[in-house]
Design a protein around this motif. Structure first.
Motif: not given
Length: 328
Positions: A102-118, A129-141
């Protein structure tokens, strides 16, 4: 309840000390470490993160490999600062394992959609920036975003005006700063104005070794190159440890003070990577950054040593004598 945190980093000597501080702090749970190309190439940074986890007895924490180069510009490492192995030429044994698929960006995406994370970002902001480009809703969390990077009035460390993390990938930093503005959120910018004041001196290092031989020897091994670098280039007797302050600030915000302002990162020309801080509200833009401008240095070191040495404040009373001597 413990706050869940992802450390996004580029280990790196001071990143390693920041990881140690985070893992020694019971009020947070580091759910993963993501590595980005920066101080060291990403594969080397991955290995260095694993080496620190092994030292801390925390190989249970997953490490994910992220972006191997900036969004646009060529990758320029900082091995001249951190040593040929990225860890002060300590040449610690490799940790033999298979990197997670799993890539770092995939880990960000999955973790942020599942729980509250800083997120505490200690390197270039390419992964985010790659997370924003691929899943801005995850970054927003992201609950809170702390970034070690930039500067306000302090001079740069890789150009007259730019700090390395933002200079290394200014396009990524620009994307992240602008997205925070769109989300009506603020990134906490722990820049050179405050991190330059966090100097691990020979006296402090010797004190750490006296209090905890194992921890002290590990820190001594990974920072010797850093001490030599700082003396050669800046005539500092000691080494500036930028990244631990970002973790300490996340844990204990009253260590630092600052102000809110609209801020963007320059991406072109000789000012590439500069943090453009609109301190006087010239542009009348929404404030998207909290810029740190002052730090309680002695209180930081009390906090840092309490955590990494698992001691109480009263057991660190000699710190008062150290700071009296170094400020005399």
């Amino acid at each position: 309840m413990k706050r869940k945190v992802i450390l996004d980093c580029d280990p790196g000597i001071d990143d390693s000390l920041a990881i140690m501080l985070a893992l020694s702090s019971s009020e947070i749970e580091v759910i993963g470490i993501t590595v980005v190309a920066g101080n060291a190439p990403v594969e080397m940074g991955y290995q260095n993160a694993k080496k620190v986890l092994k030292h801390m007895g925390r190989l249970d924490i997953p490490v994910y490999i992220g972006e191997e180069k900036p969004l646009i510009k060529d990758f320029v490492n900082a091995l001249d600062t951190h040593g040929s192995d990225g860890l002060g030429e300590s040449f610690l044994p490799q940790v033999i394992d298979q990197p997670l698929l799993k890539s770092a960006v995939d880990f960000f995406r999955e973790s942020l959609h599942e729980q509250s994370v800083s997120v505490i970002a200690l390197g270039p902001l390419t992964n985010l920036a790659k997370l924003i480009e691929t899943d801005v809703s995850a970054f927003a969390k992201i609950e809170q975003l702390v970034s070690m990077g930039g500067s306000y009035k302090a001079h740069g460390n890789c150009s007259p005006v730019a700090e390395y993390n933002y200079w290394e990938d200014p396009e990524a930093a620009h994307i992240v700063f602008q997205q925070m503005k769109k989300l009506h959120k603020k990134i906490h910018m722990v820049g050179l104005d405050v991190t330059r004041k966090i100097v691990l001196t020979p006296t402090l290092l010797e004190y750490i070794k006296r209090l905890d031989e194992k921890q002290g020897e590990f820190i001594s091994k990974i920072t010797k190159f850093y001490f030599d670098f700082h003396w050669h280039w800046e005539h500092i007797i000691g080494c500036v440890i930028n990244d631990p302050l970002a973790v300490a600030y996340f844990l204990k915000p009253d260590l630092c003070q600052g102000f809110e302002a609209y801020t963007d990162i320059e991406t072109q020309g000789i000012a590439r990577g500069q943090s453009i801080v609109d301190a006087y509200d010239f542009y009348k833009e929404e404030k998207n950054v909290y810029i740190l401008t002052s730090v309680e240095v002695k209180e930081f070191f009390y906090f840092f040593l309490e955590r990494i040495l698992h001691l109480k404040r009263e057991e660190l009373s000699y710190l008062e004598e150290i700071f009296k001597g170094e400020t005399a």
